[in-house]
Scaffold this active site. Sequence first.
Site, mmCIF file in Angstrom:
data_model
loop_
_atom_site.group_PDB
_atom_site.id
_atom_site.type_symbol
_atom_site.label_atom_id
_atom_site.label_comp_id
_atom_site.label_asym_id
_atom_site.label_seq_id
_atom_site.Cartn_x
_atom_site.Cartn_y
_atom_site.Cartn_z
ATOM 1 C CB SER A 21 11.490 6.330 -0.809
ATOM 2 O OG SER A 21 10.700 5.468 -0.018
ATOM 3 C CG ASP A 47 5.791 -0.886 -5.788
ATOM 4 O OD1 ASP A 47 4.844 -1.588 -6.192
ATOM 5 O OD2 ASP A 47 5.831 -0.403 -4.634
ATOM 6 C CG ASN A 90 -1.342 -2.828 -3.078
ATOM 7 O OD1 ASN A 90 -1.936 -1.768 -2.914
ATOM 8 N ND2 ASN A 90 -1.150 -3.697 -2.108
ATOM 9 C CG ASP A 310 7.590 1.588 4.706
ATOM 10 O OD1 ASP A 310 6.369 1.449 4.938
ATOM 11 O OD2 ASP A 310 8.020 2.096 3.652
ATOM 12 C CD GLU A 338 2.627 -1.692 0.180
ATOM 13 O OE1 GLU A 338 3.514 -1.290 -0.584
ATOM 14 O OE2 GLU A 338 2.455 -1.190 1.316
ATOM 15 N NE ARG A 341 3.271 -2.911 5.047
ATOM 16 C CZ ARG A 341 4.037 -2.137 4.288
ATOM 17 N NH1 ARG A 341 4.595 -1.060 4.807
ATOM 18 N NH2 ARG A 341 4.232 -2.436 3.025
ATOM 19 C CG HIS A 385 6.859 -5.245 -0.235
ATOM 20 N ND1 HIS A 385 7.835 -4.291 -0.403
ATOM 21 C CD2 HIS A 385 5.745 -4.534 0.103
ATOM 22 C CE1 HIS A 385 7.342 -3.092 -0.185
ATOM 23 N NE2 HIS A 385 6.072 -3.214 0.116
ATOM 24 N NE ARG A 386 8.594 -1.759 3.138
ATOM 25 C CZ ARG A 386 9.711 -1.851 2.416
ATOM 26 N NH1 ARG A 386 10.549 -2.834 2.632
ATOM 27 N NH2 ARG A 386 9.988 -0.961 1.474
ATOM 28 C CE LYS A 411 3.391 -2.886 -3.436
ATOM 29 N NZ LYS A 411 3.923 -1.540 -3.298
#
Length: 425
Positions: A21, A47, A90, A310, A338, A341, A385-386, A411
Amino acid sequence: MIEIKPLQEINAVVSVPGSKSLTQRSLIAAALAEGTSTLHGPLSSEDTSYTIAALRAMGVAVNDQNPDKWTVEGQGGLIAQPEETIFLGNNGTATRFLTSVASLGKGLFQITGSRRMTERPILPLMKALQGWQVDIQSNMNNGCPPLTIRAAGLGGGKTILPEGKSSQYLSSLLLVAPYAQKPAELEVLGEVLSQPYVEMTLAVMADFGIRVEAAPTLNYFRIPQGRYQAKNYLIEGDASSASYFWAAAAISGGTVTVANVPVPSLQGDTNLVPLLARMGCEVSQKDGGVTVSGPETLEAIEVDMGDMPDVAPTLAVVAAFAQGTTTINNIAHLRIKECDRISAVVSELRKLGVDIEEEPSRMRIHGKSGNNGYHGATLETYEDHRMAMCFAVAGLRIPGVKITGESCVAKSFPDFWERFELLRG
Protein backbone atom coordinates in the site's frame (compact mmCIF):
# COMPACT_ATOMS: atom_id res chain seq x y z
CA MET A 1 0.71 -27.54 -6.01
CA ILE A 2 2.43 -27.27 -2.66
CA GLU A 3 1.83 -29.32 0.50
CA ILE A 4 2.24 -27.65 3.88
CA LYS A 5 3.81 -29.84 6.55
CA PRO A 6 2.56 -29.35 10.13
CA LEU A 7 4.97 -27.65 12.49
CA GLN A 8 5.27 -27.53 16.26
CA GLU A 9 7.40 -25.40 18.57
CA ILE A 10 7.78 -22.44 16.22
CA ASN A 11 10.37 -19.91 17.40
CA ALA A 12 11.40 -17.64 14.57
CA VAL A 13 12.38 -14.12 13.55
CA VAL A 14 11.41 -13.05 10.03
CA SER A 15 11.30 -9.91 7.93
CA VAL A 16 8.65 -9.15 5.32
CA PRO A 17 8.78 -7.14 2.09
CA GLY A 18 7.89 -3.46 2.02
CA SER A 19 4.26 -2.41 2.33
CA LYS A 20 2.39 -2.79 -0.95
CA SER A 21 0.00 0.00 0.00
CA LEU A 22 2.78 2.44 0.88
CA THR A 23 4.86 1.48 -2.16
CA GLN A 24 2.00 2.20 -4.55
CA ARG A 25 1.04 5.48 -2.86
CA SER A 26 4.60 6.73 -2.71
CA LEU A 27 5.18 5.79 -6.36
CA ILE A 28 2.23 7.99 -7.36
CA ALA A 29 3.28 10.93 -5.17
CA ALA A 30 6.89 10.69 -6.36
CA ALA A 31 5.79 10.49 -10.01
CA LEU A 32 3.72 13.66 -9.62
CA ALA A 33 6.39 15.47 -7.57
CA GLU A 34 8.90 18.04 -8.73
CA GLY A 35 12.35 16.47 -8.65
CA THR A 36 13.81 13.00 -8.11
CA SER A 37 12.63 10.92 -5.14
CA THR A 38 14.26 7.83 -3.66
CA LEU A 39 12.03 5.11 -2.21
CA HIS A 40 13.82 2.95 0.37
CA GLY A 41 12.60 -0.58 1.13
CA PRO A 42 9.89 -0.77 -1.56
CA LEU A 43 7.96 -3.89 -2.53
CA SER A 44 9.10 -5.57 -5.74
CA SER A 45 6.13 -7.64 -6.86
CA GLU A 46 3.76 -8.28 -9.74
CA ASP A 47 1.43 -5.50 -8.60
CA THR A 48 4.11 -2.85 -8.22
CA SER A 49 5.65 -3.88 -11.56
CA TYR A 50 2.33 -3.08 -13.24
CA THR A 51 2.28 0.32 -11.52
CA ILE A 52 5.83 1.12 -12.60
CA ALA A 53 5.20 0.04 -16.21
CA ALA A 54 2.12 2.28 -16.36
CA LEU A 55 4.00 5.27 -14.95
CA ARG A 56 6.76 4.77 -17.50
CA ALA A 57 4.14 4.67 -20.26
CA MET A 58 2.94 8.04 -18.94
CA GLY A 59 6.39 9.58 -19.19
CA VAL A 60 7.76 9.02 -15.68
CA ALA A 61 11.26 7.51 -15.37
CA VAL A 62 11.47 4.88 -12.60
CA ASN A 63 14.71 3.03 -11.85
CA ASP A 64 13.96 -0.16 -9.91
CA GLN A 65 17.21 -2.01 -10.67
CA ASN A 66 18.23 -1.90 -7.01
CA PRO A 67 15.50 -3.86 -5.16
CA ASP A 68 16.19 -1.95 -1.94
CA LYS A 69 16.17 1.56 -3.39
CA TRP A 70 14.17 2.93 -6.30
CA THR A 71 14.45 6.38 -7.88
CA VAL A 72 11.51 8.18 -9.44
CA GLU A 73 12.00 11.26 -11.61
CA GLY A 74 8.90 13.31 -10.89
CA GLN A 75 7.37 15.30 -13.72
CA GLY A 76 5.61 17.93 -11.62
CA GLY A 77 2.18 16.64 -12.59
CA LEU A 78 2.81 16.39 -16.34
CA ILE A 79 1.35 13.12 -17.66
CA ALA A 80 2.17 11.96 -21.20
CA GLN A 81 -0.29 10.17 -23.44
CA PRO A 82 0.75 6.49 -23.62
CA GLU A 83 1.34 4.85 -26.98
CA GLU A 84 -0.62 1.71 -26.05
CA THR A 85 -3.40 0.54 -23.75
CA ILE A 86 -2.27 0.38 -20.11
CA PHE A 87 -2.69 -3.19 -18.79
CA LEU A 88 -2.76 -3.57 -14.99
CA GLY A 89 -3.55 -7.26 -14.46
CA ASN A 90 -5.68 -7.72 -11.35
CA ASN A 91 -4.07 -4.79 -9.55
CA GLY A 92 -7.13 -3.02 -8.16
CA THR A 93 -5.15 -0.35 -6.33
CA ALA A 94 -3.16 0.65 -9.40
CA THR A 95 -6.22 0.57 -11.65
CA ARG A 96 -8.02 2.99 -9.38
CA PHE A 97 -5.01 5.21 -8.68
CA LEU A 98 -3.83 5.42 -12.29
CA THR A 99 -7.31 6.15 -13.60
CA SER A 100 -7.12 9.42 -11.69
CA VAL A 101 -3.49 10.01 -12.69
CA ALA A 102 -4.44 9.59 -16.36
CA SER A 103 -7.10 12.26 -15.88
CA LEU A 104 -4.31 14.79 -15.31
CA GLY A 105 -2.97 14.24 -18.81
CA LYS A 106 -4.06 15.42 -22.21
CA GLY A 107 -5.20 12.98 -24.88
CA LEU A 108 -6.52 9.43 -25.02
CA PHE A 109 -5.86 6.93 -22.23
CA GLN A 110 -7.09 3.31 -22.31
CA ILE A 111 -6.89 1.26 -19.09
CA THR A 112 -7.66 -2.44 -18.82
CA GLY A 113 -6.74 -5.52 -16.80
CA SER A 114 -7.28 -9.23 -16.31
CA ARG A 115 -10.65 -10.96 -16.60
CA ARG A 116 -11.26 -10.55 -12.85
CA MET A 117 -10.33 -6.85 -13.03
CA THR A 118 -13.02 -6.35 -15.67
CA GLU A 119 -15.53 -7.55 -13.07
CA ARG A 120 -14.38 -5.22 -10.29
CA PRO A 121 -16.46 -2.02 -9.97
CA ILE A 122 -15.01 1.43 -10.53
CA LEU A 123 -18.20 3.40 -11.23
CA PRO A 124 -18.13 5.49 -8.00
CA LEU A 125 -14.65 6.72 -8.91
CA MET A 126 -15.78 7.48 -12.46
CA LYS A 127 -18.71 9.55 -11.19
CA ALA A 128 -16.48 11.54 -8.84
CA LEU A 129 -13.99 12.25 -11.64
CA GLN A 130 -16.83 13.33 -13.90
CA GLY A 131 -17.71 15.84 -11.18
CA TRP A 132 -14.23 17.25 -11.74
CA GLN A 133 -14.99 17.53 -15.48
CA VAL A 134 -13.17 14.36 -16.58
CA ASP A 135 -14.41 12.60 -19.74
CA ILE A 136 -14.31 8.95 -18.68
CA GLN A 137 -16.38 5.94 -19.65
CA SER A 138 -16.56 2.20 -19.08
CA ASN A 139 -16.14 0.53 -22.49
CA MET A 140 -18.72 -2.14 -21.62
CA ASN A 141 -21.04 0.36 -19.92
CA ASN A 142 -21.02 -1.80 -16.78
CA GLY A 143 -19.05 0.46 -14.44
CA CYS A 144 -15.95 -1.78 -14.67
CA PRO A 145 -12.76 -1.67 -16.73
CA PRO A 146 -11.76 -1.44 -19.56
CA LEU A 147 -11.89 2.36 -19.36
CA THR A 148 -11.45 5.13 -21.89
CA ILE A 149 -10.38 8.57 -20.68
CA ARG A 150 -10.24 11.55 -23.00
CA ALA A 151 -8.12 13.60 -20.70
CA ALA A 152 -7.89 17.37 -20.56
CA GLY A 153 -6.73 17.89 -16.99
CA LEU A 154 -8.65 17.86 -13.72
CA GLY A 155 -11.18 20.68 -13.40
CA GLY A 156 -11.43 20.71 -9.62
CA GLY A 157 -14.08 22.41 -7.52
CA LYS A 158 -16.61 20.32 -5.60
CA THR A 159 -17.34 16.67 -6.43
CA ILE A 160 -19.08 13.80 -4.69
CA LEU A 161 -17.89 10.21 -4.31
CA PRO A 162 -21.17 8.24 -4.24
CA GLU A 163 -19.91 5.59 -1.83
CA GLY A 164 -16.96 4.82 0.41
CA LYS A 165 -17.08 1.02 0.14
CA SER A 166 -13.62 0.94 -1.40
CA SER A 167 -11.16 3.32 0.21
CA GLN A 168 -9.11 3.07 -2.99
CA TYR A 169 -11.61 5.29 -4.81
CA LEU A 170 -11.13 7.97 -2.18
CA SER A 171 -7.35 7.61 -2.02
CA SER A 172 -7.16 7.82 -5.80
CA LEU A 173 -9.02 11.14 -5.86
CA LEU A 174 -7.04 12.60 -2.98
CA LEU A 175 -3.65 11.79 -4.52
CA VAL A 176 -4.34 13.78 -7.71
CA ALA A 177 -6.53 16.55 -6.28
CA PRO A 178 -3.68 19.03 -5.62
CA TYR A 179 -3.15 19.21 -9.41
CA ALA A 180 -6.71 20.34 -10.20
CA GLN A 181 -7.17 23.57 -12.14
CA LYS A 182 -8.97 25.11 -9.16
CA PRO A 183 -9.00 24.13 -5.46
CA ALA A 184 -10.72 20.76 -4.99
CA GLU A 185 -13.40 19.72 -2.54
CA LEU A 186 -14.50 16.13 -2.07
CA GLU A 187 -17.54 14.76 -0.25
CA VAL A 188 -18.13 11.04 0.36
CA LEU A 189 -21.63 9.64 0.70
CA GLY A 190 -22.23 6.66 2.97
CA GLU A 191 -19.85 4.93 5.35
CA VAL A 192 -16.13 5.24 4.65
CA LEU A 193 -14.69 1.75 5.05
CA SER A 194 -11.02 0.85 5.50
CA GLN A 195 -10.35 4.28 7.04
CA PRO A 196 -6.73 3.50 7.98
CA TYR A 197 -5.93 3.29 4.26
CA VAL A 198 -7.33 6.80 3.77
CA GLU A 199 -5.29 8.04 6.73
CA MET A 200 -2.25 6.38 5.14
CA THR A 201 -2.89 8.28 1.91
CA LEU A 202 -3.16 11.58 3.78
CA ALA A 203 0.09 10.79 5.61
CA VAL A 204 1.95 10.04 2.37
CA MET A 205 0.61 13.26 0.83
CA ALA A 206 1.80 15.21 3.88
CA ASP A 207 5.22 13.55 3.71
CA PHE A 208 5.51 14.75 0.11
CA GLY A 209 4.45 18.28 1.06
CA ILE A 210 0.64 18.51 0.63
CA ARG A 211 -1.57 18.79 3.73
CA VAL A 212 -5.27 18.09 3.28
CA GLU A 213 -8.06 19.51 5.43
CA ALA A 214 -10.17 16.48 6.39
CA ALA A 215 -13.32 16.04 8.46
CA PRO A 216 -12.83 13.72 11.46
CA THR A 217 -15.24 11.24 9.84
CA LEU A 218 -13.17 11.29 6.64
CA ASN A 219 -16.23 12.07 4.52
CA TYR A 220 -15.30 15.62 3.52
CA PHE A 221 -11.98 17.03 2.28
CA ARG A 222 -10.58 20.32 1.06
CA ILE A 223 -7.40 19.78 -0.93
CA PRO A 224 -5.12 22.76 -1.61
CA GLN A 225 -3.52 23.28 -4.98
CA GLY A 226 0.17 22.53 -5.02
CA ARG A 227 2.96 20.22 -6.13
CA TYR A 228 4.45 17.30 -4.26
CA GLN A 229 8.12 17.78 -3.42
CA ALA A 230 10.67 15.05 -4.09
CA LYS A 231 12.13 13.31 -1.06
CA ASN A 232 13.83 10.27 0.40
CA TYR A 233 11.01 8.06 1.60
CA LEU A 234 11.32 4.99 3.87
CA ILE A 235 8.65 2.29 3.39
CA GLU A 236 7.57 0.14 6.33
CA GLY A 237 7.43 -3.66 6.16
CA ASP A 238 4.03 -4.91 4.97
CA ALA A 239 1.63 -5.55 7.85
CA SER A 240 -0.71 -7.67 5.70
CA SER A 241 2.22 -9.93 4.82
CA ALA A 242 3.27 -10.03 8.47
CA SER A 243 -0.19 -11.25 9.49
CA TYR A 244 0.50 -14.80 8.30
CA PHE A 245 3.56 -15.10 10.51
CA TRP A 246 1.80 -13.68 13.56
CA ALA A 247 -1.07 -16.08 12.86
CA ALA A 248 1.40 -18.98 12.69
CA ALA A 249 2.53 -18.13 16.22
CA ALA A 250 -1.06 -17.82 17.44
CA ILE A 251 -2.26 -21.22 16.24
CA SER A 252 0.91 -23.14 17.12
CA GLY A 253 1.51 -21.83 20.62
CA GLY A 254 4.93 -20.71 19.36
CA THR A 255 6.65 -17.34 19.06
CA VAL A 256 7.28 -15.33 15.92
CA THR A 257 8.87 -11.89 15.63
CA VAL A 258 8.33 -9.84 12.49
CA ALA A 259 11.35 -7.58 12.66
CA ASN A 260 10.43 -4.73 10.31
CA VAL A 261 6.81 -3.72 10.97
CA PRO A 262 6.86 -0.83 13.45
CA VAL A 263 4.31 0.18 16.05
CA PRO A 264 2.83 2.72 15.72
CA SER A 265 2.44 2.14 12.00
CA LEU A 266 0.78 3.88 9.07
CA GLN A 267 -0.86 0.53 8.27
CA GLY A 268 -4.24 -0.35 9.74
CA ASP A 269 -3.54 -4.07 9.35
CA THR A 270 -1.24 -3.92 12.38
CA ASN A 271 -4.52 -3.81 14.33
CA LEU A 272 -4.67 -7.57 13.86
CA VAL A 273 -2.10 -7.82 16.66
CA PRO A 274 -4.44 -6.47 19.40
CA LEU A 275 -7.11 -8.89 18.15
CA LEU A 276 -4.69 -11.79 18.61
CA ALA A 277 -4.01 -10.45 22.11
CA ARG A 278 -7.76 -10.53 22.81
CA MET A 279 -7.70 -14.19 21.75
CA GLY A 280 -5.03 -14.91 24.38
CA CYS A 281 -1.71 -14.26 22.62
CA GLU A 282 1.15 -12.43 24.27
CA VAL A 283 2.33 -9.43 22.29
CA SER A 284 5.47 -7.33 22.64
CA GLN A 285 7.37 -4.81 20.54
CA LYS A 286 11.05 -4.04 20.32
CA ASP A 287 13.44 -2.32 17.92
CA GLY A 288 10.88 -1.69 15.18
CA GLY A 289 9.40 -5.20 15.29
CA VAL A 290 6.43 -7.02 16.81
CA THR A 291 6.50 -10.40 18.57
CA VAL A 292 3.45 -12.65 19.01
CA SER A 293 3.41 -15.75 21.23
CA GLY A 294 0.47 -18.11 21.03
CA PRO A 295 -1.39 -19.37 24.12
CA GLU A 296 -2.23 -22.91 25.13
CA THR A 297 -5.86 -22.23 24.20
CA LEU A 298 -7.11 -19.48 21.88
CA GLU A 299 -10.42 -17.85 22.73
CA ALA A 300 -13.07 -16.78 20.22
CA ILE A 301 -13.93 -13.09 19.76
CA GLU A 302 -16.41 -10.89 17.92
CA VAL A 303 -14.89 -8.10 15.87
CA ASP A 304 -15.63 -5.42 13.29
CA MET A 305 -12.97 -5.69 10.55
CA GLY A 306 -14.32 -2.98 8.25
CA ASP A 307 -11.05 -1.06 8.62
CA MET A 308 -8.71 -4.02 8.00
CA PRO A 309 -10.34 -6.28 5.41
CA ASP A 310 -7.10 -7.74 4.02
CA VAL A 311 -6.37 -9.56 7.28
CA ALA A 312 -9.92 -10.82 7.85
CA PRO A 313 -9.12 -14.12 6.06
CA THR A 314 -6.06 -14.51 8.30
CA LEU A 315 -8.19 -14.08 11.41
CA ALA A 316 -10.75 -16.56 10.05
CA VAL A 317 -8.04 -19.22 9.87
CA VAL A 318 -6.86 -18.44 13.41
CA ALA A 319 -10.48 -18.58 14.60
CA ALA A 320 -10.79 -22.18 13.37
CA PHE A 321 -8.39 -23.13 16.18
CA ALA A 322 -10.00 -20.99 18.90
CA GLN A 323 -12.48 -22.26 21.46
CA GLY A 324 -15.97 -20.93 20.70
CA THR A 325 -17.59 -18.89 17.93
CA THR A 326 -15.70 -16.03 16.33
CA THR A 327 -17.79 -13.50 14.39
CA ILE A 328 -16.07 -11.26 11.84
CA ASN A 329 -18.41 -8.36 11.01
CA ASN A 330 -18.59 -5.55 8.41
CA ILE A 331 -16.61 -7.23 5.62
CA ALA A 332 -19.00 -7.05 2.64
CA HIS A 333 -16.30 -5.14 0.73
CA LEU A 334 -14.22 -8.35 0.67
CA ARG A 335 -16.49 -9.53 -2.12
CA ILE A 336 -14.99 -7.08 -4.64
CA LYS A 337 -11.34 -7.95 -3.99
CA GLU A 338 -9.16 -10.22 -6.16
CA CYS A 339 -11.86 -12.81 -5.57
CA ASP A 340 -14.98 -12.95 -3.39
CA ARG A 341 -12.92 -13.47 -0.27
CA ILE A 342 -15.86 -14.29 1.99
CA SER A 343 -17.16 -17.12 -0.19
CA ALA A 344 -13.63 -18.34 -0.93
CA VAL A 345 -12.59 -18.56 2.74
CA VAL A 346 -15.83 -20.28 3.72
CA SER A 347 -15.70 -22.77 0.85
CA GLU A 348 -12.09 -23.79 1.37
CA LEU A 349 -12.11 -23.96 5.18
CA ARG A 350 -15.17 -26.22 4.97
CA LYS A 351 -13.04 -28.63 2.93
CA LEU A 352 -10.84 -28.95 6.03
CA GLY A 353 -13.84 -29.72 8.23
CA VAL A 354 -14.17 -26.24 9.74
CA ASP A 355 -17.70 -25.29 10.83
CA ILE A 356 -18.05 -21.83 9.26
CA GLU A 357 -21.06 -19.76 8.21
CA GLU A 358 -21.27 -17.19 5.42
CA GLU A 359 -23.55 -14.16 5.59
CA PRO A 360 -23.67 -11.13 3.27
CA SER A 361 -21.29 -9.05 5.36
CA ARG A 362 -19.83 -11.40 7.95
CA MET A 363 -18.37 -14.81 8.73
CA ARG A 364 -19.02 -16.92 11.82
CA ILE A 365 -16.40 -19.53 12.64
CA HIS A 366 -17.22 -22.21 15.20
CA GLY A 367 -13.71 -23.10 16.26
CA LYS A 368 -12.07 -25.91 18.17
CA SER A 369 -9.02 -25.52 20.33
CA GLY A 370 -7.73 -28.89 19.09
CA ASN A 371 -7.60 -30.48 15.67
CA ASN A 372 -10.51 -32.83 16.31
CA GLY A 373 -12.53 -33.25 13.14
CA TYR A 374 -10.13 -31.33 10.89
CA HIS A 375 -8.49 -33.12 7.97
CA GLY A 376 -6.32 -32.38 4.97
CA ALA A 377 -7.67 -31.31 1.59
CA THR A 378 -6.59 -29.68 -1.64
CA LEU A 379 -7.45 -25.99 -1.47
CA GLU A 380 -8.07 -23.54 -4.30
CA THR A 381 -6.53 -20.06 -4.27
CA TYR A 382 -8.90 -18.41 -6.81
CA GLU A 383 -5.76 -16.72 -8.21
CA ASP A 384 -5.76 -14.62 -5.03
CA HIS A 385 -2.49 -14.16 -3.17
CA ARG A 386 -4.19 -13.67 0.21
CA MET A 387 -6.04 -16.98 -0.08
CA ALA A 388 -2.80 -18.88 -0.71
CA MET A 389 -1.03 -17.29 2.24
CA CYS A 390 -3.81 -17.61 4.82
CA PHE A 391 -4.45 -21.27 3.91
CA ALA A 392 -0.73 -21.95 4.38
CA VAL A 393 -1.21 -21.08 8.05
CA ALA A 394 -3.90 -23.75 8.43
CA GLY A 395 -1.46 -26.33 7.08
CA LEU A 396 0.84 -25.75 10.05
CA ARG A 397 -1.76 -27.48 12.24
CA ILE A 398 -3.66 -29.80 9.87
CA PRO A 399 -1.77 -32.59 8.07
CA GLY A 400 -2.36 -33.00 4.36
CA VAL A 401 -3.17 -29.40 3.38
CA LYS A 402 -2.29 -28.90 -0.29
CA ILE A 403 -2.58 -25.54 -2.06
CA THR A 404 -3.02 -25.21 -5.81
CA GLY A 405 -2.05 -22.15 -7.82
CA GLU A 406 0.44 -21.22 -5.11
CA SER A 407 2.45 -18.97 -7.47
CA CYS A 408 -0.23 -16.27 -7.14
CA VAL A 409 1.70 -14.97 -4.10
CA ALA A 410 3.87 -13.12 -6.65
CA LYS A 411 1.21 -10.39 -6.62
CA SER A 412 2.39 -9.04 -3.28
CA PHE A 413 5.00 -11.39 -1.74
CA PRO A 414 7.09 -13.16 -4.42
CA ASP A 415 9.28 -15.13 -2.00
CA PHE A 416 6.54 -15.97 0.50
CA TRP A 417 7.08 -19.73 0.38
CA GLU A 418 10.81 -19.36 1.02
CA ARG A 419 10.21 -17.04 3.97
CA PHE A 420 7.41 -19.28 5.27
CA GLU A 421 9.96 -22.11 5.45
CA LEU A 422 12.02 -19.95 7.83
CA LEU A 423 9.44 -20.79 10.48
CA ARG A 424 11.03 -24.26 10.56
CA GLY A 425 14.32 -22.82 11.75
